[in-house]
Design an enzyme around this catalytic site. Structure first.
Site, PDB file in Angstrom:
ATOM      1  N   LYS A 181      -2.952  -0.821  -7.658  1.00 38.40           N
ATOM      2  CA  LYS A 181      -2.103  -1.986  -7.928  1.00 38.40           C
ATOM      3  C   LYS A 181      -2.929  -3.278  -7.993  1.00 38.40           C
ATOM      4  CE  LYS A 181       1.759   0.307  -8.195  1.00 38.40           C
ATOM      5  NZ  LYS A 181       1.253   1.689  -8.165  1.00 38.40           N
TER       6      LYS A 181
HETATM    7  C1  LIG Z   1       7.071   2.150 -10.411  1.00 44.58           C
HETATM    8  C2  LIG Z   1       6.605   2.527  -9.038  1.00 44.58           C
HETATM    9  N1  LIG Z   1       7.492   2.534  -8.030  1.00 44.58           N
HETATM   10  C3  LIG Z   1       7.133   2.841  -6.781  1.00 44.58           C
HETATM   11  C4  LIG Z   1       5.824   3.157  -6.472  1.00 44.58           C
HETATM   12  C5  LIG Z   1       5.533   3.578  -5.078  1.00 44.58           C
HETATM   13  O1  LIG Z   1       4.547   2.910  -4.446  1.00 44.58           O
HETATM   14  P1  LIG Z   1       3.666   3.648  -3.329  1.00 44.58           P
HETATM   15  O2  LIG Z   1       2.703   4.550  -4.040  1.00 44.58           O
HETATM   16  O3  LIG Z   1       2.997   2.507  -2.652  1.00 44.58           O
HETATM   17  O4  LIG Z   1       4.582   4.381  -2.433  1.00 44.58           O
HETATM   18  C6  LIG Z   1       4.859   3.159  -7.504  1.00 44.58           C
HETATM   19  C7  LIG Z   1       3.465   3.483  -7.334  1.00 44.58           C
HETATM   20  O5  LIG Z   1       2.696   3.748  -6.677  1.00 44.58           O
HETATM   21  C8  LIG Z   1       5.264   2.834  -8.803  1.00 44.58           C
HETATM   22  O6  LIG Z   1       4.390   2.824  -9.808  1.00 44.58           O
END
Ligand SMILES: Cc1ncc(COP(=O)(O)O)c(C=O)c1O
Length: 367
Positions: A181
């Site tokens: 990110k």
């Molecule tokens: C669109 C989207 N939503 C939610 C997430 C969830 O984040 P995390 O991986 O930090 O749980 C991600 C990516 O990692 C994502 O790309």
């Protein structure tokens, strides 16, 4: 290899993490946890921010804070990473899939209303690859039908819609600090809201609904969650956030270079930035149209052969076993974008020469 999207670590990360180690404040309470929440809410201009152990937890926290659960429906796009959909299932609710727009890749607000039923409780726009959904229209529909809006802004930190930060326009918004990110904590997330009551409730739920009694015992009046981020990672996050504007500037400059180098590539559709929107271009994404020289998958293969990492768009979730029975509307644009879309290298550390090299491969196979 030119990677797709890797972290940029060039600030005070080591210094702040060392401070945690030197002072023994490594776990889920500590000054960096509070500081990260404070600085983040200042950056996005939200009233409240609750840091979590990942973005998925932030999304689940949003749903449980609103009391969404069994028997409820949440309208969400199918063209997304699976996290938001899974969180709807975690709370016992059902996802209902809505189509996306061909030009922005995000939720098509005009296709929402036909999917609303008496069970619908929320709309969850997912601002994939950086472009925010049409939030004015989504909020208007939500208001008309008395629905909540939870923004999945995990991929859109720094994007704006009519001057407001993506993630702060709905009732709640969520971000991710996964390694790919805009800013990272290795793993982490943030829940934000402008409603202080929701903010307080979310913090309470995310910390095991812990109440410390007068004699220092723990009392828990409800089922809570351990969604906490350790101080160590929050320290890392504070350092990353100090550079967010710089990283954003680089991402936008890189998008301009891509646009310039690809402007004459026949059969390639470039990503857009709608009026009143600033796209953070988290992942610079193109569409390989019918008239391009080779297929989308062949182009990914050619890029990989040149040691360039590239990836197809998210595979639509409604075709996957846990969700194949879910209700959905017409998803023709979703299917088309999946068939045509490619994410190109987008790291903050990407050089102009790297972008040119990627674009030269793309131009080589244009008709
Ligand atoms: C669109 C989207 N939503 C939610 C997430 C969830 O984040 P995390 O991986 O930090 O749980 C991600 C990516 O990692 C994502 O790309």
């Amino acid at each position: 290899m030119i990677p797709l999207c890797i972290p940029e670590i060039r600030g005070n990360e080591w210094k702040y993490v060392k401070d945690c180690i030197d002072t023994n404040w490594v776990s889920s309470v500590g000054s960096y946890v509070n500081l990260f929440e404070k600085r983040f809410s200042e950056y996005v201009h939200s009233e409240s921010a609750v840091v979590t152990n990942n973005g998925t937890a932030a999304l689940q926290l949003a749903l449980v804070t609103l009391g969404i659960g069994a028997g409820d429906e949440v309208i969400v796009p199918s063209l997304t990473f699976i996290s938001p959909i899974n969180t709807i299932k975690y709370v016992g609710a059902e996802p209902v899939f809505v189509d996306v727009c061909r030009d922005t890749f995000v939720m098509d607000a005009e296709k929402i209303e036909s999917l609303i039923t008496p069970k619908t409780k929320a709309i969850m726009p997912v601002h994939i690859y950086g472009h925010p959904a049409d939030m004015d229209r989504i909020m208007e529909i939500a208001q008309k039908h008395n629905l909540f809006v939870i923004e999945d802004a995990t991929e859109a930190l720094g994007s704006t819609y009519k001057g407001k930060m993506a993630g702060t326009i709905g009732h709640m918004g969520c971000y991710s600090f996964n390694g790919n990110k805009l800013i990272t904590t290795g793993a982490g997330g943030m829940f934000v809201t402008n409603n202080l009551e929701y903010g307080t409730r979310a913090k309470f739920l995310s910390t095991q609904t812990k109440v410390v009694t007068e004699n220092k015992a723990f009392y828990h009046p409800e089922v809570g969650y351990n969604f906490r981020m350790p101080n160590l990672l929050a320290a890392f996050g504070v350092a990353q956030l100090e550079n967010v504007e710089e990283y954003l500037k680089v991402k936008k400059e890189n998008a301009v270079y891509y646009n310039e180098f690809l402007s004459e590539a026949h059969g390639i559709t470039l990503p857009i930035e709608k009026d009143n929107v600033e796209n953070c271009f988290w992942l610079y994404s193109i569409l390989v149209e019918e008239e391009y020289g080779i297929t989308r998958d062949e182009l990914i293969q050619k890029l990989n052969e040149e040691k360039i990492e590239a990836r197809p768009f998210f595979m639509p979730i409604h075709g996957m076993p846990p969700y194949s029975d879910c209700t959905h509307g017409d998803l023709s644009v979703t299917g088309e974008l999946y068939a045509r879309g490619i994410n190109l290298p987008s790291s903050v550390g990407l050089k102009k020469e790297d972008i040119e090299a990627v674009c030269n491969v793309i131009k080589k196979y244009a008709k």
